[in-house]
Scaffold this motif. Structure first.
Motif, PDB file in Angstrom:
ATOM      1  N   THR A  76     -21.433  30.693 -23.942  1.00 30.17           N
ATOM      2  CA  THR A  76     -21.770  29.268 -23.849  1.00 30.17           C
ATOM      3  C   THR A  76     -22.805  28.950 -22.771  1.00 30.17           C
ATOM      4  OG1 THR A  76     -19.867  28.924 -22.373  1.00 30.17           O
ATOM      5  CG2 THR A  76     -19.522  28.511 -24.727  1.00 30.17           C
ATOM      6  N   SER A  87     -26.539  25.887 -28.106  1.00 29.97           N
ATOM      7  CA  SER A  87     -25.416  25.561 -28.985  1.00 29.97           C
ATOM      8  C   SER A  87     -24.283  24.891 -28.227  1.00 29.97           C
ATOM      9  CB  SER A  87     -24.907  26.824 -29.689  1.00 29.97           C
ATOM     10  OG  SER A  87     -24.459  27.787 -28.744  1.00 29.97           O
ATOM     11  N   ALA A  88     -24.049  25.339 -26.986  1.00 30.60           N
ATOM     12  CA  ALA A  88     -22.946  24.770 -26.202  1.00 30.60           C
ATOM     13  C   ALA A  88     -23.237  23.328 -25.793  1.00 30.60           C
ATOM     14  CB  ALA A  88     -22.683  25.625 -24.972  1.00 30.60           C
ATOM     15  N   ILE A  90     -25.195  21.218 -27.343  1.00 30.27           N
ATOM     16  CA  ILE A  90     -25.110  20.397 -28.552  1.00 30.27           C
ATOM     17  C   ILE A  90     -23.654  20.052 -28.839  1.00 30.27           C
ATOM     18  CG2 ILE A  90     -25.404  20.431 -31.061  1.00 30.27           C
ATOM     19  CD1 ILE A  90     -27.982  22.007 -30.627  1.00 30.27           C
ATOM     20  N   ASP A  91     -22.779  21.028 -28.680  1.00 29.43           N
ATOM     21  CA  ASP A  91     -21.350  20.793 -28.881  1.00 29.43           C
ATOM     22  C   ASP A  91     -20.823  19.775 -27.878  1.00 29.43           C
ATOM     23  OD1 ASP A  91     -18.793  21.524 -30.167  1.00 29.43           O
ATOM     24  OD2 ASP A  91     -18.285  22.325 -28.197  1.00 29.43           O
ATOM     25  N   GLN A  92     -21.259  19.878 -26.614  1.00 30.85           N
ATOM     26  CA  GLN A  92     -20.836  18.928 -25.589  1.00 30.85           C
ATOM     27  C   GLN A  92     -21.316  17.516 -25.916  1.00 30.85           C
ATOM     28  OE1 GLN A  92     -19.006  19.500 -22.616  1.00 30.85           O
ATOM     29  NE2 GLN A  92     -18.566  21.491 -23.533  1.00 30.85           N
ATOM     30  N   THR A  94     -22.086  16.285 -28.899  1.00 33.31           N
ATOM     31  CA  THR A  94     -21.358  15.800 -30.080  1.00 33.31           C
ATOM     32  C   THR A  94     -19.969  15.312 -29.701  1.00 33.31           C
ATOM     33  OG1 THR A  94     -22.586  17.339 -31.497  1.00 33.31           O
ATOM     34  CG2 THR A  94     -20.545  16.428 -32.375  1.00 33.31           C
ATOM     35  N   LYS A  95     -19.274  16.068 -28.859  1.00 37.51           N
ATOM     36  CA  LYS A  95     -17.935  15.662 -28.422  1.00 37.51           C
ATOM     37  C   LYS A  95     -18.002  14.371 -27.613  1.00 37.51           C
ATOM     38  CE  LYS A  95     -15.833  20.273 -28.299  1.00 37.51           C
ATOM     39  NZ  LYS A  95     -15.295  21.356 -27.431  1.00 37.51           N
ATOM     40  N   ASN A  98     -18.361  11.430 -29.830  1.00 41.10           N
ATOM     41  CA  ASN A  98     -17.144  11.164 -30.600  1.00 41.10           C
ATOM     42  C   ASN A  98     -16.131  10.342 -29.820  1.00 41.10           C
ATOM     43  OD1 ASN A  98     -18.035  12.531 -32.866  1.00 41.10           O
ATOM     44  ND2 ASN A  98     -17.068  14.466 -32.301  1.00 41.10           N
TER      45      ASN A  98
END
Length: 229
Positions: A76, A87-88, A90-92, A94-95, A98
């Motif tokens: 990550t 990628s990490a 982007i995940d952060q 997105t979360k 949300n």
């Protein structure tokens, strides 16, 4: 399949001998005493070996946990700067979207190719690391930094308003202009920053594209500045 008796041949034999002694009457006390001492010694040996195996197992479990933690970190994080990789982050982002609103700063180092060309890529890598260490001083505890390109980084600001995000971007801009990095003491290393904001449940693509557009507008206007989309 190997039976327990085959694994513990000596111990099984001692147990059998003691069973036979227990069933035999009229023997002298010394015989029972010797058998008990022998049995106790083997029991102590088994206990010691069990403790050794437990310690080895605990050590192996700790090593495995440390390995898993290291692999999770490496999966990550960017190996050069130690911030989140693409990628990490982007995940952060997105979360964060949300669960609430979020600000995003997209930062690109100004004239970085010229730095690489003049000083070489190792020096360029050192400049990136020095710049990120300085930026980390400006990012609040809730924030996260991610590397999304060679000299391009995002700063995620969960639960921040647009105005608050612009303030953080301005602070980063001011800090980069306050003094040169140690590696290049005779010149400033600056950046162009684009700021965007998204409400809860908005998309990553929209937030990122808005920040990207704002960042390129900062570049178009002369670089080394903040622009809010």
């Amino acid at each position: 399949m190997t039976s327990l008796d085959e694994l513990f041949t000596a111990e099984s034999a001692i147990l059998q001998d003691n069973r036979e002694l227990a069933e035999t009457q009229g023997l002298e006390a010394e015989v029972y005493r010797d058998a008990l001492i022998k049995l106790t010694a083997h029991y102590q040996k088994i206990m010691n070996e069990s403790y050794r195996l437990i310690r080895r197992s605990d050590r192996a479990e700790r090593d495995l946990n440390q390995l898993n933690e290291r692999l999770a970190y490496e999966a990550t994080h960017d190996p050069l700067t130690q911030v989140f990789n693409r990628s990490a982050i982007i995940d952060q982002i997105t979360k964060a979207l949300n669960t609430g609103e979020a600000g995003l700063i997209l930062l690109d180092i100004d004239h970085f190719k010229a730095i690489n060309d003049q000083y070489g890529h190792p020096a360029g890598d050192a400049v990136i690391c020095g710049l990120i260490r300085r930026i980390e001083q400006s990012v609040p505890d809730l924030g996260s930094i991610g590397r999304v390109g060679g000299e391009e980084f995002t700063i995620l600001l969960p639960r921040y308003t647009k105005a608050q995000s612009v303030i953080v971007a301005g602070y980063i801009h001011a800090l980069l202009n306050a003094s040169p990095l140690d590696l290049l003491p005779n010149q400033l290393v600056t950046a162009s920053l684009g700021v965007s904001w998204g409400k809860q449940n908005s998309s990553f693509d929209t937030l990122y594209n808005d920040a990207d557009t704002a960042m390129y507008e900062a570049k178009r206007r002369g670089r080394n500045r903040v622009h809010c989309g």
